[in-house]
Design an enzyme around this catalytic site. Structure first.
Site: not given
Length: 492
Positions: A184, A256
């Site tokens: 992330h 993702d």
């Protein structure tokens, strides 16, 4: 406006819609309208109650000019996102039971409830192997640490999901289990050899053999698989040579979230999207600026950076997947009592006694909560189920009672660490210094019991979800009946 030589490249995108308890879906209404107008491929949903989600998806499916992919992260059942649906224990808890029938039923239940709510693409199961204890992002999301056993659980979950009528998605290919960084916020690099990476790949091979509908890529670099150091999402070596050619995967490949720093590394998500499509991805998940991505994809097709054939291939796979799950599932229901009872039973059976003989103290109880999950962009799981279940079991909670210590320390992306903070450890030590025989209930991975050496009696519950709070009380009191639903059926 969004066509390129007759190709609606907007259909390669899924944008986000989040529920707000204050404003409902209205904060994303403009994005919804624009997405439907431009013909995007679908949406990824977060939050909301069952009725609100069903009403939204009914509208989206009705108004779209083509079948939509409506996705959601449902690793822990539909109740992970949607109030009223059934929450499930973390994958690690299910995996520890080592029963493929349980994993298969979990996949079937998740898919059945998702379809009942109009969600047709489930971003699960996690096929990563829990190989690195210092991993700050996977932990209990994985079925376990033994590759072949994880593969059996993943395959069972995929089979169940197919029976439940939704598309499955094994993630995060080719494996996020060895990282010590969080994609992330950075691009982690896994420097294991190709031979060693076969352990990571084993569950994905099992998923492909079981008929997984899609795979989600990892924003992680694997020099042994791609010497140029590109993250898997941008790597033709990983997505074409390994996944398509060697593993013979013919399903949908989704990135993702493309807003993650592990992919963009401070650059443009639009350019990263072009590179992802060129490498072999079919669907671009969660762009912040969908129009910018679409413009860049069209420009790349025109200047030759992105071959038209590659876009046509991605559009074909996307359309075929959406068509397979188009339409409503008649008479589908969510939150059935029998499903909730089964989920709670599984949760109770998964709990681990790590030390001593955990028990609720006799007489009145003072619940001492040690919180290690505050901060970050999202609130922790609500902590209401544990005290509510104690009271439902006839336990009197009082300030002058004997202590029962609850430690909440989930793996959460923003922490950048998998362990218990120094402050939380110090608080537990302080409580145990005054009450050495107090029971500690650890809402986290059982391996973190080693970080609480003063606890003589410790019960580990894998995570702090509502269902695991209920399960802890059911285990401690032997009163599983009556616990069902006290967590509210919503994990986030």
């Amino acid at each position: 406006m969004m066509q390129s030589d007759g190709l609606n490249v907007a259909r390669l995108l899924l944008t986000v819609v989040r529920w707000s308890d204050e404003t409902g879906w209205e904060g994303f209404r403009a994005s919804i309208e624009h997405g439907l107008e431009t013909g995007i491929g679908g949406f990824i949903l977060f939050g909301g109650g069952a009725e609100q989600v069903r009403a939204l998806t009914d509208e989206l499916h009705r108004r779209s000019r083509h079948p939509l992919l409506i996705a959601s992260d449902l690793e822990r059942g539909a109740g992970q996102q949607f109030r009223g649906a059934t929450p499930l224990p973390p994958a690690a808890a299910i995996g520890w039971l080592n029963d493929e029938a349980i994993a298969e039923r979990a996949g079937e239940l998740t898919a059945r409830e998702a379809r009942a709510l109009g969600v047709n693409w489930v971003y699960a199961p996690v096929a990563d192997v829990d190989l690195e204890p210092e991993n700050p992002i996977i932990g209990v999301r994985a079925f376990g640490a033994e590759p072949d056993a994880v593969g059996r659980q993943v395959a069972a979950w995929v089979r169940g999901c197919a029976r439940g009528g939704a598309l499955s998605c094994a993630k995060h290919f080719p494996g996020h289990g060895r990282t010590v960084g969080d994609s992330h916020v950075e691009k982690p690099t896994v420097r294991a050899s190709r031979e060693l990476l076969e352990q990571d790949l084993a569950p994905f091979r099992a998923a492909v053999q079981a008929g997984a509908d899609s795979l989600m890529t990892a924003h992680v670099a694997y020099p042994a698989l791609d010497p140029e150091g590109r993250p898997a999402t941008l790597s033709p070596s990983i997505l074409r040579t390994l996944l398509r050619d060697e593993m013979q995967f013919r399903g949908l490949v989704v990135t993702d979230a493309i807003i993650m720093e592990g992919l963009t590394e401070g650059g443009s998500e639009a350019e990263a999207s072009v590179q992802a499509l060129a490498a072999g991805c079919d669907v671009l998940l969660y762009p912040q600026d969908a129009d910018a991505v679409i413009r860049e994809v069209r420009a790349a097709m025109e200047d030759g950076r992105l071959p038209r054939e590659r876009v046509e291939d991605a559009l074909r796979r996307t359309a075929e997947a959406a068509e397979r799950v188009a339409g409503a599932i008649p008479d589908a229901t969510v939150g059935r009592d029998e499903d909730r009872r089964w989920a709670l039973d599984i949760a109770v059976r998964s709990l681990r006694v790590c030390r001593g003989t955990p028990a609720i103290p006799a007489g009145r109880v003072k619940l001492e909560e040690v919180e290690d999950d505050l901060g970050g962009p999202w609130p922790p799981y609500p902590r209401v189920a544990f005290p509510a279940a104690l009271q439902a079991a006839g336990i009197e909670l009082a300030e002058d009672g004997a202590p029962l210590i609850a430690v909440y320390s989930d793996i959460r992306a923003w922490k950048g660490r998998p362990g218990i903070s120094a402050a939380a450890r110090a608080r537990v030590a302080e409580l145990l210094a005054a009450h050495p025989d107090a029971t500690v209930v650890l809402f986290s991975h059982p391996r973190l019991a080693g970080e609480l050496p003063d606890a003589r009696h410790l019960l580990a519950c894998w995570g702090g979800e509502g269902i695991m709070q209920e399960a802890a009380v059911a285990w401690l009191t032997g009163t599983a009946e009556g616990m069902v639903g006290l967590g509210g059926g919503l994990d986030r």
